[in-house]
Design a protein around this motif. Sequence first.
Motif, mmCIF file in Angstrom:
data_model
loop_
_atom_site.group_PDB
_atom_site.id
_atom_site.type_symbol
_atom_site.label_atom_id
_atom_site.label_comp_id
_atom_site.label_asym_id
_atom_site.label_seq_id
_atom_site.Cartn_x
_atom_site.Cartn_y
_atom_site.Cartn_z
ATOM 1 N N LYS A 201 28.669 50.413 33.362
ATOM 2 C CA LYS A 201 29.063 49.970 34.704
ATOM 3 C C LYS A 201 30.143 50.864 35.311
ATOM 4 O O LYS A 201 30.718 50.525 36.357
ATOM 5 N N LEU A 202 30.417 52.015 34.697
ATOM 6 C CA LEU A 202 31.513 52.868 35.159
ATOM 7 C C LEU A 202 31.334 53.290 36.606
ATOM 8 O O LEU A 202 32.291 53.249 37.396
ATOM 9 N N ASP A 203 30.119 53.703 36.994
ATOM 10 C CA ASP A 203 29.925 54.191 38.362
ATOM 11 C C ASP A 203 30.074 53.075 39.390
ATOM 12 O O ASP A 203 30.402 53.322 40.551
ATOM 13 N N ARG A 204 29.883 51.826 38.967
ATOM 14 C CA ARG A 204 29.974 50.691 39.898
ATOM 15 C C ARG A 204 31.360 50.067 39.925
ATOM 16 O O ARG A 204 31.854 49.674 40.983
ATOM 17 N N LEU A 205 32.019 49.960 38.760
ATOM 18 C CA LEU A 205 33.304 49.270 38.672
ATOM 19 C C LEU A 205 34.496 50.200 38.608
ATOM 20 O O LEU A 205 35.633 49.767 38.844
ATOM 21 N N GLY A 206 34.274 51.478 38.268
ATOM 22 C CA GLY A 206 35.383 52.401 38.113
ATOM 23 C C GLY A 206 36.089 52.216 36.774
ATOM 24 O O GLY A 206 35.791 51.286 36.005
ATOM 25 N N ALA A 207 37.049 53.088 36.492
ATOM 26 C CA ALA A 207 37.726 53.076 35.200
ATOM 27 C C ALA A 207 38.486 51.773 34.955
ATOM 28 O O ALA A 207 38.485 51.242 33.842
ATOM 29 N N GLU A 208 39.118 51.223 35.989
ATOM 30 C CA GLU A 208 39.888 49.994 35.806
ATOM 31 C C GLU A 208 38.989 48.809 35.476
ATOM 32 O O GLU A 208 39.326 47.960 34.648
ATOM 33 N N GLY A 209 37.830 48.747 36.151
ATOM 34 C CA GLY A 209 36.902 47.668 35.878
ATOM 35 C C GLY A 209 36.352 47.737 34.468
ATOM 36 O O GLY A 209 36.232 46.718 33.767
ATOM 37 N N VAL A 210 36.037 48.955 34.015
ATOM 38 C CA VAL A 210 35.542 49.143 32.653
ATOM 39 C C VAL A 210 36.641 48.816 31.651
ATOM 40 O O VAL A 210 36.387 48.185 30.608
ATOM 41 N N LYS A 211 37.868 49.214 31.957
ATOM 42 C CA LYS A 211 38.995 48.923 31.058
ATOM 43 C C LYS A 211 39.142 47.422 30.834
ATOM 44 O O LYS A 211 39.375 46.957 29.708
ATOM 45 N N ALA A 212 38.963 46.654 31.916
ATOM 46 C CA ALA A 212 39.065 45.197 31.792
ATOM 47 C C ALA A 212 37.947 44.642 30.915
ATOM 48 O O ALA A 212 38.173 43.751 30.084
ATOM 49 N N LEU A 213 36.725 45.182 31.071
ATOM 50 C CA LEU A 213 35.595 44.704 30.275
ATOM 51 C C LEU A 213 35.692 45.144 28.818
ATOM 52 O O LEU A 213 35.130 44.507 27.937
ATOM 53 N N LEU A 214 36.383 46.218 28.563
ATOM 54 C CA LEU A 214 36.609 46.634 27.176
ATOM 55 C C LEU A 214 37.652 45.751 26.504
ATOM 56 O O LEU A 214 37.672 45.625 25.275
ATOM 57 N N GLY A 215 38.514 45.159 27.310
ATOM 58 C CA GLY A 215 39.559 44.290 26.767
ATOM 59 C C GLY A 215 39.157 42.830 26.808
ATOM 60 O O GLY A 215 38.097 42.435 26.312
#
Length: 492
Positions: A201-215
């Motif tokens: 989902k990186l292209d849709r959510l950006g790095a911050e969005g992915v960071k949240a989903l990784l946590g």
Amino acid sequence: MTSEAPFRPKARAPRGFQDRRAAALGAERRILEAVSRVYEAYGFEALETGAFEYADALGKFLPDSDRPNEGVFALQDDDEQWMALRYDLTAPLARFVAEHWDGLPKPFRRYAFGTVWRNEKPGPGRFREFVQCDADTVGSARPEADAEIIAMAVEGYAAAGLPTDGYVLKINNRKLLNGLLSAAGVEDAGQKLVVLRAVDKLDRLGAEGVKALLGAGRKDESGAFTKGAGLGSAAIDSVLAFVEAGRDSRTATLDRLAQVIGGSAEGDEGLAELARIGAALNGLGVGEDRAIFDPSVVRGLEYYTGAVFEAELLAEVTDESGAVMRFGSIGGGGRYDDLVARFTGERTPATGFSFGVSRLAAALAASGRATAAQARGPVVVIAFDAEHMASYFAAAADLRAAGVAAEVYLGSSGMKAQMKYADRRLAPAAVILGGDEIAAGTVTIKDLDLGRALSAGVADNEAWRKERPGQVNVPRAELVATVRAIVEAAGR
């Protein structure tokens, strides 16, 4: 006492399903023909499988429930076995290979095209029913087989008419991220899957969005909360460093990835495979501008085991309201060495690529690259009265026998409405056989393309107009030659 009005259902197509007329169908057909020629040039064999597969054969989209219809459209057969419409062309291939492996040439190289169905939320360029065109090699573990698939994809997009600056094909290897996670102490398969889906989902959510989903997880704009992978801060930083390791060249990206993944055995294996893919792409003439190494590409399906590829449409287009539409992925694939083993218990290496034909056609149309000329209609023979229908049909039959599409008007309208009908069909010409023409053994032919050009103000040259009169009366024997000249002048 009043009777109830009869029920009249509202005429509407289900969401995610589309009605397509000649222009859209013609655009898809041309893409399929162009891509199929590329596949055949590489020696791939055509294969067609049925629309339905047993649900247990599809596997990956199906949840643990009594009715397996999440992700797919399923029904129960009269023998109480669940069947589902195929969601791609790869799972049916795995079933076919497992069923016929002993009699197949090995490696087995096949291509296929057809409609697939997904019971998912539709969106711009994303349908529940769409057409794919795939090529797969089953039985080769060589990374060079992956490179050949990538090279075919690049040639296929060129053959379909996509400009070289209109897309980019991104390549990664699942083993790299697996190795990185193993080095970080993440061994649970379910947790790894959540990580993969977050990165996807990186292209849709950006790095911050992915960071949240990784946590811990992420709450979207609607307030819905998605539980995250639960990684620690160090592991999250490692994953983000990995997905952002892409560089301008394939070699530079490999060098950067080697620094990031920390020398894990599985990660090193993935690096070695990417290096061999890169060397083979160089030999195949696929440059850095067409195919790049991009660690952020992971692909959503669970069955990929090694190299993964995704073609991204770069152009942004606007819809009728002026809002920006981004189509994103127009195709993808990768290596799936475990899919056939679901049936046989024996690991069988395989790799493939799938063109999203419907999405590509929709994107080309939205960007204005599809033209109205794609929907050209037939020559229309005007029908004046029932007495001369045999003459009208004979004229149309002569044209069709000469390879010119033609039809007799079979409505009930008069001459003016029939000419309007021919114009709406984008007919190149209308054939007029009135009583006087039939008695004299002649035929009147009206050049409708010329009329359109003149009305659009694109034919100011007087000599050109004299050479191409808008209407001519010729002997009946010259019907085919005269109409063919009009058709050929229009570039049909």
